[in-house]
Design a protein around this motif. Sequence first.
Motif, PDB file in Angstrom:
ATOM      1  N   ALA A   1       0.846  -1.190   0.000  1.00  0.00           N
ATOM      2  CA  ALA A   1       0.000   0.000   0.000  1.00  0.00           C
ATOM      3  C   ALA A   1       0.884   1.243   0.000  1.00  0.00           C
ATOM      4  O   ALA A   1       1.838   1.336   0.779  1.00  0.00           O
ATOM      5  N   GLY A   2       0.580   2.185  -0.882  1.00  0.00           N
ATOM      6  CA  GLY A   2       1.362   3.413  -0.971  1.00  0.00           C
ATOM      7  C   GLY A   2       2.676   3.268  -1.711  1.00  0.00           C
ATOM      8  O   GLY A   2       3.487   4.190  -1.733  1.00  0.00           O
ATOM      9  N   GLU A   3       2.877   2.121  -2.344  1.00  0.00           N
ATOM     10  CA  GLU A   3       4.155   1.846  -3.015  1.00  0.00           C
ATOM     11  C   GLU A   3       3.947   1.711  -4.522  1.00  0.00           C
ATOM     12  O   GLU A   3       2.908   1.236  -4.984  1.00  0.00           O
ATOM     13  N   THR A   4       4.961   2.117  -5.293  1.00  0.00           N
ATOM     14  CA  THR A   4       4.955   1.947  -6.739  1.00  0.00           C
ATOM     15  C   THR A   4       6.097   1.033  -7.146  1.00  0.00           C
ATOM     16  O   THR A   4       7.254   1.287  -6.791  1.00  0.00           O
ATOM     17  N   VAL A   5       5.760  -0.025  -7.850  1.00  0.00           N
ATOM     18  CA  VAL A   5       6.770  -0.894  -8.444  1.00  0.00           C
ATOM     19  C   VAL A   5       6.793  -0.601  -9.938  1.00  0.00           C
ATOM     20  O   VAL A   5       5.793  -0.790 -10.634  1.00  0.00           O
ATOM     21  N   GLY A   6       7.909  -0.100 -10.426  1.00  0.00           N
ATOM     22  CA  GLY A   6       8.058   0.191 -11.842  1.00  0.00           C
ATOM     23  C   GLY A   6       8.570  -1.030 -12.585  1.00  0.00           C
ATOM     24  O   GLY A   6       9.534  -1.665 -12.154  1.00  0.00           O
ATOM     25  N   VAL A   7       7.902  -1.378 -13.679  1.00  0.00           N
ATOM     26  CA  VAL A   7       8.326  -2.508 -14.515  1.00  0.00           C
ATOM     27  C   VAL A   7       8.789  -1.921 -15.851  1.00  0.00           C
ATOM     28  O   VAL A   7       8.008  -1.302 -16.573  1.00  0.00           O
ATOM     29  N   VAL A   8      10.077  -2.100 -16.141  1.00  0.00           N
ATOM     30  CA  VAL A   8      10.652  -1.459 -17.330  1.00  0.00           C
ATOM     31  C   VAL A   8      11.270  -2.504 -18.246  1.00  0.00           C
ATOM     32  O   VAL A   8      11.598  -3.619 -17.833  1.00  0.00           O
ATOM     33  N   GLY A   9      11.452  -2.109 -19.483  1.00  0.00           N
ATOM     34  CA  GLY A   9      12.029  -2.987 -20.497  1.00  0.00           C
ATOM     35  C   GLY A   9      11.495  -2.584 -21.851  1.00  0.00           C
ATOM     36  O   GLY A   9      10.544  -1.797 -21.966  1.00  0.00           O
ATOM     37  N   GLU A  10      12.105  -3.118 -22.890  1.00  0.00           N
ATOM     38  CA  GLU A  10      11.704  -2.762 -24.240  1.00  0.00           C
ATOM     39  C   GLU A  10      10.398  -3.466 -24.624  1.00  0.00           C
ATOM     40  O   GLU A  10       9.929  -4.365 -23.938  1.00  0.00           O
TER      41      GLU A  10
ATOM     42  N   ALA B   1      -1.637   1.151  -4.213  1.00  0.00           N
ATOM     43  CA  ALA B   1      -0.485   0.394  -4.720  1.00  0.00           C
ATOM     44  C   ALA B   1      -0.483   0.515  -6.236  1.00  0.00           C
ATOM     45  O   ALA B   1      -1.508   0.281  -6.888  1.00  0.00           O
ATOM     46  N   TYR B   2       0.655   0.906  -6.808  1.00  0.00           N
ATOM     47  CA  TYR B   2       0.768   1.068  -8.257  1.00  0.00           C
ATOM     48  C   TYR B   2       1.732   0.041  -8.833  1.00  0.00           C
ATOM     49  O   TYR B   2       2.839  -0.148  -8.310  1.00  0.00           O
ATOM     50  N   LEU B   3       1.314  -0.602  -9.928  1.00  0.00           N
ATOM     51  CA  LEU B   3       2.246  -1.327 -10.782  1.00  0.00           C
ATOM     52  C   LEU B   3       2.397  -0.459 -12.025  1.00  0.00           C
ATOM     53  O   LEU B   3       1.459  -0.323 -12.809  1.00  0.00           O
ATOM     54  N   PHE B   4       3.555   0.164 -12.175  1.00  0.00           N
ATOM     55  CA  PHE B   4       3.751   1.196 -13.196  1.00  0.00           C
ATOM     56  C   PHE B   4       4.621   0.643 -14.330  1.00  0.00           C
ATOM     57  O   PHE B   4       5.808   0.357 -14.137  1.00  0.00           O
ATOM     58  N   ILE B   5       4.010   0.485 -15.500  1.00  0.00           N
ATOM     59  CA  ILE B   5       4.696  -0.086 -16.659  1.00  0.00           C
ATOM     60  C   ILE B   5       5.104   1.036 -17.596  1.00  0.00           C
ATOM     61  O   ILE B   5       4.265   1.851 -17.992  1.00  0.00           O
ATOM     62  N   SER B   6       6.375   1.087 -17.953  1.00  0.00           N
ATOM     63  CA  SER B   6       6.820   2.162 -18.830  1.00  0.00           C
ATOM     64  C   SER B   6       8.181   1.853 -19.420  1.00  0.00           C
ATOM     65  O   SER B   6       8.952   1.075 -18.864  1.00  0.00           O
ATOM     66  N   HIS B   7       8.462   2.492 -20.594  1.00  0.00           N
ATOM     67  CA  HIS B   7       9.837   2.472 -21.091  1.00  0.00           C
ATOM     68  C   HIS B   7      10.477   3.845 -20.914  1.00  0.00           C
ATOM     69  O   HIS B   7      11.623   4.039 -21.279  1.00  0.00           O
ATOM     70  N   ASP B   8       9.738   4.794 -20.317  1.00  0.00           N
ATOM     71  CA  ASP B   8      10.275   6.118 -20.030  1.00  0.00           C
ATOM     72  C   ASP B   8      10.878   6.100 -18.625  1.00  0.00           C
ATOM     73  O   ASP B   8      10.182   6.247 -17.624  1.00  0.00           O
ATOM     74  N   LEU B   9      12.192   5.943 -18.572  1.00  0.00           N
ATOM     75  CA  LEU B   9      12.844   5.737 -17.279  1.00  0.00           C
ATOM     76  C   LEU B   9      12.835   6.990 -16.408  1.00  0.00           C
ATOM     77  O   LEU B   9      12.943   6.893 -15.190  1.00  0.00           O
ATOM     78  N   LYS B  10      12.719   8.161 -17.010  1.00  0.00           N
ATOM     79  CA  LYS B  10      12.669   9.378 -16.200  1.00  0.00           C
ATOM     80  C   LYS B  10      11.374   9.437 -15.404  1.00  0.00           C
ATOM     81  O   LYS B  10      11.373   9.828 -14.231  1.00  0.00           O
ATOM     82  N   VAL B  11      10.273   9.035 -16.016  1.00  0.00           N
ATOM     83  CA  VAL B  11       8.997   9.009 -15.302  1.00  0.00           C
ATOM     84  C   VAL B  11       9.002   7.878 -14.271  1.00  0.00           C
ATOM     85  O   VAL B  11       8.493   8.037 -13.159  1.00  0.00           O
ATOM     86  N   VAL B  12       9.593   6.748 -14.625  1.00  0.00           N
ATOM     87  CA  VAL B  12       9.700   5.626 -13.681  1.00  0.00           C
ATOM     88  C   VAL B  12      10.468   6.056 -12.436  1.00  0.00           C
ATOM     89  O   VAL B  12      10.080   5.766 -11.300  1.00  0.00           O
ATOM     90  N   ARG B  13      11.553   6.776 -12.652  1.00  0.00           N
ATOM     91  CA  ARG B  13      12.369   7.236 -11.518  1.00  0.00           C
ATOM     92  C   ARG B  13      11.569   8.179 -10.619  1.00  0.00           C
ATOM     93  O   ARG B  13      11.709   8.164  -9.391  1.00  0.00           O
ATOM     94  N   ALA B  14      10.723   9.006 -11.222  1.00  0.00           N
ATOM     95  CA  ALA B  14       9.944   9.981 -10.459  1.00  0.00           C
ATOM     96  C   ALA B  14       8.854   9.327  -9.617  1.00  0.00           C
ATOM     97  O   ALA B  14       8.481   9.859  -8.571  1.00  0.00           O
ATOM     98  N   LEU B  15       8.348   8.179 -10.044  1.00  0.00           N
ATOM     99  CA  LEU B  15       7.189   7.558  -9.381  1.00  0.00           C
ATOM    100  C   LEU B  15       7.527   6.327  -8.547  1.00  0.00           C
ATOM    101  O   LEU B  15       6.812   6.006  -7.606  1.00  0.00           O
ATOM    102  N   SER B  16       8.599   5.620  -8.889  1.00  0.00           N
ATOM    103  CA  SER B  16       8.774   4.253  -8.389  1.00  0.00           C
ATOM    104  C   SER B  16       9.648   4.160  -7.140  1.00  0.00           C
ATOM    105  O   SER B  16      10.682   4.820  -7.043  1.00  0.00           O
ATOM    106  N   HIS B  17       9.215   3.291  -6.228  1.00  0.00           N
ATOM    107  CA  HIS B  17      10.014   2.945  -5.055  1.00  0.00           C
ATOM    108  C   HIS B  17      10.908   1.746  -5.352  1.00  0.00           C
ATOM    109  O   HIS B  17      12.037   1.657  -4.868  1.00  0.00           O
ATOM    110  N   LYS B  18      10.350   0.812  -6.137  1.00  0.00           N
ATOM    111  CA  LYS B  18      11.112  -0.360  -6.566  1.00  0.00           C
ATOM    112  C   LYS B  18      11.027  -0.476  -8.083  1.00  0.00           C
ATOM    113  O   LYS B  18      10.081   0.033  -8.698  1.00  0.00           O
ATOM    114  N   VAL B  19      11.997  -1.147  -8.666  1.00  0.00           N
ATOM    115  CA  VAL B  19      12.027  -1.311 -10.118  1.00  0.00           C
ATOM    116  C   VAL B  19      12.337  -2.759 -10.460  1.00  0.00           C
ATOM    117  O   VAL B  19      13.198  -3.392  -9.831  1.00  0.00           O
TER     118      VAL B  19
END
Length: 531
Positions: A308-317, A474-492
């Motif tokens: 709860a209150g956490e963002t996990v960023g999932v990145v990749g091509e 709780a956010y599962l944040f999917i993106s290939h924009d790493l700058k936005v991922v960095r701004a939102l994510s606690h874990k990657v």
Amino acid sequence: MSALLEVRDLNVRFSQDGGTVHAVRGVSFEVGRGETVALVGESGSGKSVTALSTVQLLGESARLSGSVRYDGREMIGAGDKVLRDIRGNDISFIFQEPMTSLNPLHTIEKQLRESIELHQGLRGAAVTERIVELLTQVGIREPRTRLGAYPHQLSGGQRQRVMIAMALSNDPDLLIADEPTTALDVTIQAQILDLLADLKARTGLSMLFITHDLTIVRRIADRVCVMKDGEIVEHGPTAEIFANPQHPYTQMLLSAESVGVPPPVPADAPVVAETEHLKIWFPIHKGMLKRTAGHIRAVNDATLTVRAGETVGVVGESGSGKTTLALAMMRLIHSEGGIAFQGRQIDGLNTRQMRPLRSEMQIVFQDPYGSLSPRMTVEQIISEGLTVHGVEKGRNRREMVAEIMREVGLDPAAMDRYPHEFSGGQRQRIAIARALILRPRLMVLDEPTSALDMTVQVQIVELLRDLQQKYGLAYLFISHDLKVVRALSHKVMVMKNGDVVEAGDAAAIFDAPQTDYTRALMAAAFEGRAA
């Protein structure tokens, strides 16, 4: 440096609904020989209209005044023969989305052949050799094996390389590139920019580069023209504009690059969703009996936890398995392995058993234009989930819609309007409101900012942060924009070809990546070059 393209006091007006839209207002600039000039601005600023004006590609409703001179020849009012000779020969275009520019029914060879035969008069084997030469030049590996391929059989980066090959097929002097890398992964984007820079250096090509991404401008342009509301508000050498922007709008665009980091998650925050050794393989069926001949290994072994209150960023091509993983977590596709939601194991539940949980897990998609029904009002769109899952007792539906619209920064007075009456950022707020009205515990955000201008991206990131803080989402944040991922994510979690190649705290992943692939992603995103 002599000017190849000179634009002076260009005005473009469109007749629309009995009135007139003044899209470009007194624009003046020039592109020198061997020079790259960037037109920068947000959607609707007039960048693309200005570019299309150079060779009169705006249609019958457009009225142009002023002067556009190419190599000394006036383009405004020029005859069809003059324009045909220049289009594709002297001036070529690369557009943002190659899938809409390439014919899906024709092979790559046929599409390149048509362009070469039309403009160069070559025939037979000579055309084939020229096509192979072009595909080699733009970095397509084993080009002869790709001649019979159709656009859908190529990756996004390969399709964009084919578009560049078509644009270069007749050795143009000026290349107009309209957002040519927006839809691409960061590593592919870096490769395309390297390719364009290399072509410019080798051939003396001039470029008019249109983009809203200032990171690209810094890397590729000699000079910058910043556009707002159809006007150029600032122009000058790239280094000078970035070091000392004078206009408030330019300053705002540059400040939109930095969006900070998320606040920390409380140590006692409960786990909302988790997976354990998740595997998603899609069978490949062949033959009349549809026997399984193999598998597409979309996700191989993914274990993650989001609190709860956490963002996990999932990145990749593209094709790495990011969205497939998210759909499996929401039990929208079949998977193997453990999936738990709010402490309850859900991987074995059937459709009927999952239905009561659906309101607590919601998704916001990438494209706010395609994910909202054009035939429904904003009230109908936002309240659609209430129809399925039920309205809270004692609550009025319109009151609930008005409340959630205020929550996401929209005026409730607009709830009876339709999606086409809103900007891209407003549409994404509508999509977020639609998910949020059901008070979910988990929100999957699938590339929610990639279709938006950078200033609007910042607004959406700040909105998502505020909503997360307020409701413990709780956010599962999917993106290939790493700058936005960095701004939102606690874990990657970093994925490649279905494998999790690296996972951990966001700060550790961004500051000290452990794998070559992650380092390549970081270099492409933050250093503007392929690693």
